[in-house]
Design an enzyme around this catalytic site. Structure first.
Site, PDB file in Angstrom:
ATOM      1  CD  GLU A 150     -10.083   4.274   0.215  1.00  0.00           C
ATOM      2  OE1 GLU A 150      -9.939   5.488  -0.001  1.00  0.00           O
ATOM      3  OE2 GLU A 150      -9.372   3.388  -0.320  1.00  0.00           O
TER       4      GLU A 150
ATOM      5  CB  SER B  62      -0.081  -8.083  -1.174  1.00  0.00           C
ATOM      6  OG  SER B  62      -1.007  -8.866  -0.450  1.00  0.00           O
TER       7      SER B  62
ATOM      8  CE  LYS C 154      -4.207  -1.765   0.138  1.00  0.00           C
ATOM      9  NZ  LYS C 154      -5.089  -1.582  -1.034  1.00  0.00           N
TER      10      LYS C 154
END
Lengths: 400, 273
Positions: free
Chosen positions: A115, A382, A93
């Protein structure tokens, strides 16, 4: 190494998918964002600053790691893990949050909003805001705030304000809606950092371009280590940003099979899943035409997954397009299969994967034994699983 | 005679009474499906020139907390786009004469079928369609159907539209919905100071009536925009009044009293235009 390139595709559409379904109030802001983003892509200063931070602040490039014991255990294809879990803040991210944060600064916006579902994108955004000296508001469903108390505290430690969202199902979908509503009201001063490859144009394209560093590195590392491209790339798909990031540089390498893994939750035959591409239908959510979980009247259905990051009723429009053209294939993994894969990776490799990434691992566990020993699978790992340990403990106690 | 005209003509005619048109927004199915029908009639009696009928939606991006709550309550009665259109037909059957514009997000329209929506609008006597998350760039198909069925797609223009104002205003049919300030629907204590400048620019390009909405809750605010617009839209403030009257409305013995409260509020809203 982490240079971002502009896609060759036309603006805003991936076949029938994508577009810009937003209130008129936002259209100009999206035009401005698109222009600023395209300009930044060709601006050496921006690229250098981003590359520098990705390297020295985030720890890129992340390793492409040969999972020797897992490979042996499964007795088939060679399995490599792209270690996005080793990034600063523990997941991919940060790649996107950092790039968008720099873009916000470049556009003169001092306030960032985001968000978050599980809190990973929220933590990444709060981190970037602190690093770049910007103020930060993170919208989070009340239900997710209860489930992820530690991440709420983390964001607050980093100086962000976490805004509880009480509307609708009080989860990621509603946090996204609320962030968009806030943006509509504060569009002059605010930059909205969307965490995945969805939302109105230019977000799906921009986030993918900011995440393609995963695939670019993978390609180079694969050629270095194996002197060839992989046969399969496997990545989990909620909104789909890590998958899009690793798939994208391989789209034209037709010998590389791309497999996206959705959350089958308690089973595809139940209503408790988040397998949007496998079980959903076409529609518009959060500004983009894509696949959705919805009823016959277009009302959005609440998804379910053990993994908060996959618990989303939509998916990035480019994934919808890749599914429709057949370039990528999408499969689904249940909560139980993901948990088993998480345990396996802990025991065999000493790596605790995020529950999201465990879905991709689970697919590789099924796939590897069906392949020859000289074939290669790359799994995008991830994120790391530290954030999920409490949840697993509460679910299963000490049983391991 | 009314039916021989097109939807756009009926809508435009609603603005030509010599005063600023009052346009109430109500959510179909709120507070209950039956009461919505009677509310529409009460609003007509209290001077509404046109009715905006909202289709409840699970994810209303452009709406503030008041309309979100009303939508959630209506959804709990199973009111979706199909039922909303049936309620519109009921309103017509019970004597609603003013034009009705259906307000819905794009996704219910896509799932129900774009053409089917227009067919059922025609059957139900709905005159126009407004889709808050469908900017003109994405509206080609719906605009074509709107033309075919003579029921205009109403466009919105916002203070941030800037150079887009001319494009949107010249493309507008029926009326042009001017968003008065940034943000979602909802009650505000003050209106944007740059509003009059913005409205003047919009009128310069628009060949259809211009109505102002988002954040209008008092007669004073309505009169502020009166000289720059042909009508004003009140949604959240009205829904809050309905909520206040809800206990009375739900009881058959006090229902009339409830409607009186709403009619009084609505008349007061129009008292300075």
């Amino acid at each position: 190494m982490s240079r971002v390139q502009l896609s060759k595709k036309s603006k805003g559409r991936f076949g029938a998918f994508g577009g810009r379904y937003v209130p008129e109030t936002l259209v100009n802001a999206l035009d401005e964002l698109e222009a600023a983003y395209e300009e930044a892509l060709y601006d050496k200063t921006f690229q250098e600053e981003l590359a520098e931070l990705l390297q020295r602040y985030c720890g890129r490039p992340t390793p492409l790691y040969f999972a020797e014991r897992l490979t042996e255990k499964l007795g088939g294809a060679r399995i490599y893990l792209k270690r996005e879990d080793l990034n600063h803040t523990g997941a991919h991210k940060i790649n996107n949050a950092l790039a968008q944060g720099l873009l916000a600064k470049r556009m003169g916006k001092r306030e960032i909003i985001a968000e978050t579902g599980a809190g990973q994108h929220g933590v990444a955004t709060a981190t970037v805001a602190a690093r770049l000296g910007l103020s930060c508001k993170v919208f989070m469903g009340e239900k997710d705030m209860e489930r992820q108390k530690l991440n709420v505290f983390r964001m607050e430690l980093l100086g962000a304000e976490v805004v509880p969202v009480t509307s609708g199902t009080r989860t990621l979908k509603d946090a996204t809606s609320e962030a968009i509503r806030f943006w509509v009201g504060n569009v002059d001063t605010t930059f909205y950092i969307i965490g995945t490859v969805t939302g109105p144009h230019p977000y799906p394209q921009m986030v993918r371009d900011f995440q393609r560093v995963i695939g670019d590195e993978t390609k180079m590392q694969m050629l270095e280590q194996e002197r060839r491209l992989p046969d399969y790339i496997v990545a989990c798909v909620g909104g789909g940003s890590n998958a899009m990031g690793i798939f994208y540089p391989f789209l034209e390498d037709n010998d590389v099979s791309l497999i996206g893994v959705e959350a089958a939750g308690q089973g595809l035959e139940t209503k408790k899943h988040a397998a949007t591409l496998t079980k959903g239908s076409r529609g518009v959510l959060h500004g983009t035409m894509t696949y959705l979980l919805q009823d016959e009247f277009g009302q959005i259905i609440e998804p379910h997954s053990i993994s908060a990051g996959l618990d989303y009723p939509g998916v990035g429009p480019e994934h919808a397009y890749l599914r429709e053209t057949g370039r990528a294939e999408y499969r689904a993994i249940t909560d139980e299969e993901a948990l088993a894969a998480l345990r396996l990776l802990c025991r065999e490799e000493g790596i605790i994967p995020a529950l999201e990434s465990a879905h991709a691992i689970a697919e590789a566990v099924k796939l590897a034994p069906t392949l020859a020993k000289d074939q290669v699978i790359v799994v995008c790992l991830s994120g790391r699983g530290d954030k999920d340990v409490t949840q697993i403990y509460e679910r299963e106690g000490r049983k391991c | 005679m009314m039916n021989v005209k097109t939807g756009a003509e009926r809508i435009i005619a609603a603005f030509s009474a010599g005063k600023q048109a009052f346009i109430p927004f109500i959510t179909a199915g709120y507070p209950t499906p039956n009461i919505t029908v009677e509310l529409a009639l009460a609003l007509q009696e209290a001077g509404a020139a046109l009715l905006e009928l909202g289709v409840p939606y699970s994810d209303p991006l452009a709406d503030g907390p008041t309309i979100q709550r009303a939508s959630a309550q209506a959804l709990s009665y199973g009111v979706t786009i199909r039922r909303a259109l049936e309620l519109a037909a009921d309103m017509r059957a019970r004597g609603l004469r003013i034009p009705v514009v259906l307000f819905t997000y794009i996704n219910p329209v896509l799932q129900y079928g774009e053409e089917r929506v227009f067919k059922e609008m025609e059957a139900a006597g709905v005159d126009g369609l407004l889709i808050p998350d469908l900017p003109p760039e994405e509206a080609e198909n719906i605009e074509r159907l709107a033309e075919e069925f003579n029921r205009p797609l109403i466009f919105m223009v916002a203070p941030t539209s800037e150079q887009r104002v001319a494009m949107i205003a010249t493309r507008a049919k029926g009326f042009l919905y001017c968003v008065s300030s940034l943000g979602v629907t909802g009650v505000r204590s003050a209106l944007d100071p740059g509003l009059t400048r913005f409205l003047a620019r919009v009128r310069q390009y628009a060949s259809v009536p211009v109505a102002v909405g988002f954040g209008i809750s008092t007669a004073e605010q309505a009169s502020l925009v009166a000289s720059y617009s042909d009508g004003f839209i009140v949604g959240s403030a009205l829904l809050e009044k309905i909520k206040e009257a809800e206990p009375l409305l739900l009881n058959p013995e006090t229902k009339e009293e409830g409607f009186c409260i709403i009619k009084r509020f609505v008349k007061q809203l129009q008292s300075r235009v």
